[in-house]
Design an enzyme around this catalytic site. Structure first.
Site, mmCIF file in Angstrom:
data_model
loop_
_atom_site.group_PDB
_atom_site.id
_atom_site.type_symbol
_atom_site.label_atom_id
_atom_site.label_comp_id
_atom_site.label_asym_id
_atom_site.label_seq_id
_atom_site.Cartn_x
_atom_site.Cartn_y
_atom_site.Cartn_z
ATOM 1 N N ASN A 180 0.813 -1.227 0.000
ATOM 2 C CA ASN A 180 0.000 0.000 0.000
ATOM 3 C C ASN A 180 0.846 1.276 0.000
ATOM 4 O OD1 ASN A 180 0.731 -0.337 2.666
ATOM 5 N ND2 ASN A 180 -1.213 0.400 3.481
ATOM 6 N N GLY A 259 2.645 -5.066 7.702
ATOM 7 C CA GLY A 259 1.650 -5.825 6.949
ATOM 8 C C GLY A 259 0.516 -6.221 7.866
ATOM 9 N N GLU A 281 4.700 -3.598 12.477
ATOM 10 C CA GLU A 281 3.705 -2.555 12.173
ATOM 11 C C GLU A 281 2.544 -3.280 11.511
ATOM 12 O OE1 GLU A 281 3.724 0.578 12.909
ATOM 13 O OE2 GLU A 281 5.784 0.875 13.568
ATOM 14 N N ARG A 309 -7.987 8.189 1.491
ATOM 15 C CA ARG A 309 -6.636 8.208 0.912
ATOM 16 C C ARG A 309 -6.296 6.794 0.439
ATOM 17 N NH1 ARG A 309 -1.108 9.129 3.520
ATOM 18 N NH2 ARG A 309 -2.115 8.357 5.385
ATOM 19 N N CYS A 315 -3.217 1.603 6.609
ATOM 20 C CA CYS A 315 -3.409 1.010 7.931
ATOM 21 C C CYS A 315 -3.989 2.016 8.920
ATOM 22 C CB CYS A 315 -2.080 0.492 8.454
ATOM 23 S SG CYS A 315 -0.824 1.755 8.424
HETATM 24 P P1 NAD Z 1 0.298 -8.969 4.135
HETATM 25 O O1 NAD Z 1 0.538 -9.326 5.538
HETATM 26 O O2 NAD Z 1 -0.505 -9.889 3.303
HETATM 27 O O3 NAD Z 1 1.663 -8.778 3.343
HETATM 28 C C1 NAD Z 1 2.678 -7.904 3.799
HETATM 29 C C2 NAD Z 1 4.017 -8.465 3.371
HETATM 30 O O4 NAD Z 1 4.212 -9.724 4.002
HETATM 31 C C3 NAD Z 1 4.139 -8.720 1.863
HETATM 32 O O5 NAD Z 1 5.462 -8.433 1.475
HETATM 33 C C4 NAD Z 1 3.895 -10.207 1.758
HETATM 34 O O6 NAD Z 1 4.501 -10.799 0.637
HETATM 35 C C5 NAD Z 1 4.560 -10.684 3.027
HETATM 36 N N1 NAD Z 1 4.131 -11.998 3.491
HETATM 37 C C6 NAD Z 1 2.904 -12.546 3.437
HETATM 38 N N2 NAD Z 1 2.933 -13.807 3.960
HETATM 39 C C7 NAD Z 1 4.214 -14.024 4.372
HETATM 40 C C8 NAD Z 1 4.903 -15.099 4.982
HETATM 41 N N3 NAD Z 1 4.274 -16.240 5.297
HETATM 42 N N4 NAD Z 1 6.219 -14.974 5.231
HETATM 43 C C9 NAD Z 1 6.870 -13.821 4.930
HETATM 44 N N5 NAD Z 1 6.281 -12.778 4.340
HETATM 45 C C10 NAD Z 1 4.969 -12.869 4.072
HETATM 46 O O7 NAD Z 1 -0.342 -7.504 4.162
HETATM 47 P P2 NAD Z 1 -0.813 -6.648 2.925
HETATM 48 O O8 NAD Z 1 -2.148 -7.091 2.484
HETATM 49 O O9 NAD Z 1 0.250 -6.564 1.895
HETATM 50 O O10 NAD Z 1 -0.887 -5.201 3.598
HETATM 51 C C11 NAD Z 1 -2.021 -4.751 4.212
HETATM 52 C C12 NAD Z 1 -1.900 -4.874 5.713
HETATM 53 O O11 NAD Z 1 -0.752 -4.155 6.152
HETATM 54 C C13 NAD Z 1 -3.068 -4.243 6.436
HETATM 55 O O12 NAD Z 1 -3.460 -5.064 7.505
HETATM 56 C C14 NAD Z 1 -2.497 -2.929 6.946
HETATM 57 O O13 NAD Z 1 -3.180 -2.425 8.076
HETATM 58 C C15 NAD Z 1 -1.097 -3.317 7.238
HETATM 59 N N6 NAD Z 1 -0.235 -2.134 7.246
HETATM 60 C C16 NAD Z 1 0.259 -1.723 8.447
HETATM 61 C C17 NAD Z 1 1.051 -0.588 8.489
HETATM 62 C C18 NAD Z 1 1.606 -0.100 9.793
HETATM 63 O O14 NAD Z 1 2.506 0.732 9.751
HETATM 64 N N7 NAD Z 1 1.144 -0.562 10.920
HETATM 65 C C19 NAD Z 1 1.367 0.108 7.316
HETATM 66 C C20 NAD Z 1 0.845 -0.353 6.114
HETATM 67 C C21 NAD Z 1 0.055 -1.491 6.098
#
Ligand code: NAD
Length: 510
Positions: A180, A259, A281, A309, A315
Site C-alpha cells: 500500500n 503488513g 507494524e 486516501r 493502515c
Molecule cells: P500482508 O501481511 O498480506 O503482506 C505484507 C508483506 O508480508 C508482503 O510483502 C507479503 O509478501 C509478506 N508476506 C505474506 N505472507 C508471508 C509469509 N508467510 N512470510 C513472509 N512474508 C509474508 O499484508 P498486505 O495485504 O500486503 O498489507 C495490508 C496490511 O498491512 C493491512 O493489515 C495494513 O493495516 C497493514 N499495514 C500496516 C502498516 C503499519 O505501519 N502498521 C502500514 C501499512 C500497512
C-alpha cells in the site's frame, strides 16, 4: 431537521471515465529505474524464474520480475552479513552523507518514482508524488539521526569502577513490506537501519516490487556500498518459504515487518526459534469519533482525508465512524455531499482521479462481503455500495449509515473505500466501542471541548491520536500501534532504537 440525500442523487458523479492501460514503456521513466532483477551484494541478480507484476487498473502485466527462491535469498543474506562487517564501522557522518545523497536522488527522480508507484499500486499520481516525498523524508530524517546515537556515562556505585552504556547496530535486518506504500514503508525502516549501522535484505510485496528495485538503483548511484541494501523480490507462491529463510537464517539479527496482523503472527513464530529482535507494524481498525461539540466542516474534511486516501487502503484509515446523535444526521448528509463532490474514481494516471482501483480482486471481494453483511443486518447504503462501472477492481466510494457493532465492517479492518457510520449517545459509549477491538493503531476524534479532548486522547487505546485532524504521519513523529497493531515505533527520534543494542561496559580496577 436534516434530510439525507438519496443514493441515486450521489451516484452519477461517482461514475467517471474508463481507465487506460499504460504499458510501462509508455511512461517515459528513466530506464535505469525500471528494474526486473533482484539486487544482492551490489549486483543485479536474475533468478531461474520470473513472476508478473500487474497494473491494478487493467489487470494486465507491467513487467516480469525475478522470482527469488531459497538459494538467491540465502545469498542476499550472506551479502548483507559480509557488508555489515564494514558498514558497522563506518563513521556516523559517512552514513549520514550517503543517506542524504540517497534522499536527494529520490527527490531528483520523484516524478519517475511516482509513476512507478501509480503503475504498480494504482494510487493517483498526486498521492504517489506525496508518497515519494514522504519516503525521501525518512532517509533525510535518519541521515540526521545517524549522528545523534548517544550512549550514557552512569554514576557508579563503586569508587574503582566506571559504568558506560554504548549503542551498537544489531546486525542484518530483514525488512518485509506491504504494497500500500511501496516506497515509504521501505525507507521508514531502511533509513533507520542504515543510520544505525545495520545492513538490510528487503522483501517487497509481490504486487509492488518495482519501487523497491528503483530504490536499489538510487542507492547504488548514491554510493551506498554493495550488500548494504539488498532486495529479494518473489511471487506470492514463494513468499512463505522465502519469508521463512529471511526470518530464521542465523545471520539475520532483526525482523522488521509491516503488513497484516495475521502475517505478523507467522513471522513472530519464525523469530522465536532464534530469538530475533522484532518490529511489527500491523493492521489497524481506526475509530473516528465525531462529538456533538465538533466543528462539523472540520470533521467532514477529516473523515474524507483519513478514510479515502489510497482508496481506503492504508493502515491508519479511519475504519469506523462513530457519530454522536446530536450531530449525526447533519454529519452524514455533509459527508455524503463531500464524497459526491470531491471523490473521482479512475485510473491513477488521470489528473482528476482521487480514487484509484483496489489492489486486487481479493480486496474487492472483502469490501463487497462487508457491505452485504452490513446491509443484511440493517445498514443503509447512503451512497456507493457496488463495484464501479469501470469494471476490474474499481469500487464506488461507499457510505453506510445505521451501522451496528455486530456487523463485520465494525469488527475487522476493511482496507477499502467504505465508511460505516455508527450513532452513539454518550462519550463513555463512544470510548467503549472504540476500544472494543484487539488492535490499536490510529484513532481520530473531533471536538471543540478542551476537557473532552484531554479525556478522550488519554483513553483511546491506540498508538497515534488525531485530534481535529485526519492525517497524522510524518518522519518527525513516532508511528506505531498498541495491542495487536504491533511492537515498536518507526520514524521520529525513537525509530533508530529498533536497530540498536545497548551494550554495558564496566571499566574496573581504577
Ligand atoms: P500482508 O501481511 O498480506 O503482506 C505484507 C508483506 O508480508 C508482503 O510483502 C507479503 O509478501 C509478506 N508476506 C505474506 N505472507 C508471508 C509469509 N508467510 N512470510 C513472509 N512474508 C509474508 O499484508 P498486505 O495485504 O500486503 O498489507 C495490508 C496490511 O498491512 C493491512 O493489515 C495494513 O493495516 C497493514 N499495514 C500496516 C502498516 C503499519 O505501519 N502498521 C502500514 C501499512 C500497512
Amino acid at each position: 431537521m436534516h434530510v439525507l440525500l438519496p443514493a441515486r442523487h450521489l451516484l452519477p458523479s461517482l461514475l467517471c471515465y474508463k481507465p487506460h492501460y499504460r504499458p510501462i514503456s509508455s511512461l517515459s521513466i528513466a530506464p535505469a529505474l525500471v528494474r526486473s532483477e533482484g539486487h544482492s551484494g551490489g549486483r543485479w541478480v536474475p533468478a531461474t524464474s520470473t513472476f508478473p507484476v500487474l497494473d491494478p487498473s487493467s489487470g494486465r502485466e507491467l513487467l516480469s520480475v525475478s522470482d527469488f527462491g531459497v538459494q538467491e535469498t540465502r545469498e542476499a543474506v550472506r551479502s548483507a552479513h559480509t557488508a555489515f562487517q564494514s558498514w558497522r564501522v563506518t563513521l556516523a557522518k559517512e552514513r549520514s552523507v550517503l543517506l542524504r545523497k540517497w534522499s536527494e536522488l529520490m527527490m531528483q527522480n520523484k516524478e519517475d518514482l511516482a509513476k512507478l508507484i501509480t503503475a504498480e499500486n494504482g494510487k493517483p499520481l498526486k498521492e504517489s508524488l506525496g508518497e515519494v516525498v514522504y519516503a525521501a523524508s525518512f532517509l533525510e530524517w535518519f541521515s540526521e539521526e545517524a549522528r545523534r546515537v548517544y550512549g550514557d556515562f552512569i554514576p557508579s556505585p563503586a569508587k574503582n569502577k566506571r559504568i558506560l552504556a554504548v549503542k551498537q547496530p544489531v546486525g542484518v535486518a530483514t525488512i518485509i513490506t506491504p504494497w500500500n506504500f511501496p516506497s515509504a514503508m521501505i525507507t521508514r525502516k531502511v533509513g533507520a537501519a542504515l543510520a544505525a549501522g545495520c545492513t538490510v535484505v528487503v522483501k517487497p510485496a509481490e504486487d509492488t516490487p518495482l519501487s523497491a528495485l528503483a530504490l536499489a538503483e538510487l542507492a547504488d548511484q548514491a554510493g551506498i556500498p554493495g550488500g548494504v541494501y539488498n532486495v529479494t523480490p518473489c511471487s506470492r507462491q514463494k513468499t512463505p518459504t522465502v519469508g521463512e529463510v529471511l526470518c530464521t537464517d542465523p545471520l539475520v539479527a532483526k525482523i522488521s515487518f509491516t503488513g497484516s496482523t495475521a502475517t505478523g503472527k507467522v513471522l513472530l513464530k519464525h523469530a522465536a526459534d532464534t530469538v530475533k529482535r522484532v518490529s511489527m507494524e500491523l493492521g489497524g481498525h481506526a475509530p473516528l469519533i465525531v462529538f456533538d461539540s465538533a466543528n462539523l466542516d472540520q470533521a467532514v474534511a477529516g473523515a474524507v482525508a483519513s478514510k479515502f486516501r489510497n482508496s481506503g487502503q492504508t493502515c491508519v484509515c479511519s475504519n469506523r465512524l462513530l457519530v454522536q446523535k446530536g450531530i449525526h444526521d447533519a454529519f452524514v448528509q455533509k459527508l455524503a455531499a463531500a464524497m459526491n463532490k470531491e471523490l473521482f474514481v479512475g485510473s491513477g494516471f488521470d489528473e482528476r482521479t482521487t480514487q484509484g482501483p483496489l489492489i486486487n480482486e481479493r480486496a474487492v471481494e472483502k469490501v463487497e462481503k462487508q457491505i452485504q453483511d452490513a446491509v443484511a443486518r440493517g445498514a443503509r447504503v447512503v451512497c456507493g455500495g457496488k463495484r464501479h462501472s469501470l469494471g476490474g477492481t474499481f469500487f464506488q466510494p461507499t457510505l453506510l449509515s445505521d451501522v451496528t457493532t455486530d456487523m463485520m465492517c465494525t469488527q475487522e479492518e476493511t482496507f477499502g473505500p467504505v465508511a460505516p457510520v455508527i450513532k452513539f449517545d454518550s462519550e463513555e459509549e463512544a470510548i467503549a466501542i472504540a476500544n472494543s477491538v484487539n488492535v490499536g493503531l490510529a484513532g481520530y476524534f473531533f471536538s471543540q471541548d478542551p476537557a473532552q479532548i484531554w479525556r478522550v486522547a488519554e483513553q483511546l487505546e491506540v498508538g497515534m491520536v488525531g485530534v481535529n485532524e485526519g492525517i497524522v504521519s510524518s518522519a518527525e513523529a513516532p508511528f506505531g500501534g498498541v495491542k495487536q497493531s504491533g511492537i515498536g515505533r518507526e520514524g521520529s527520534k525513537y525509530g533508530i532504537d529498533e536497530y540498536l543494542e545497548i551494550k554495558y561496559i564496566c571499566y574496573g580496577g581504577l
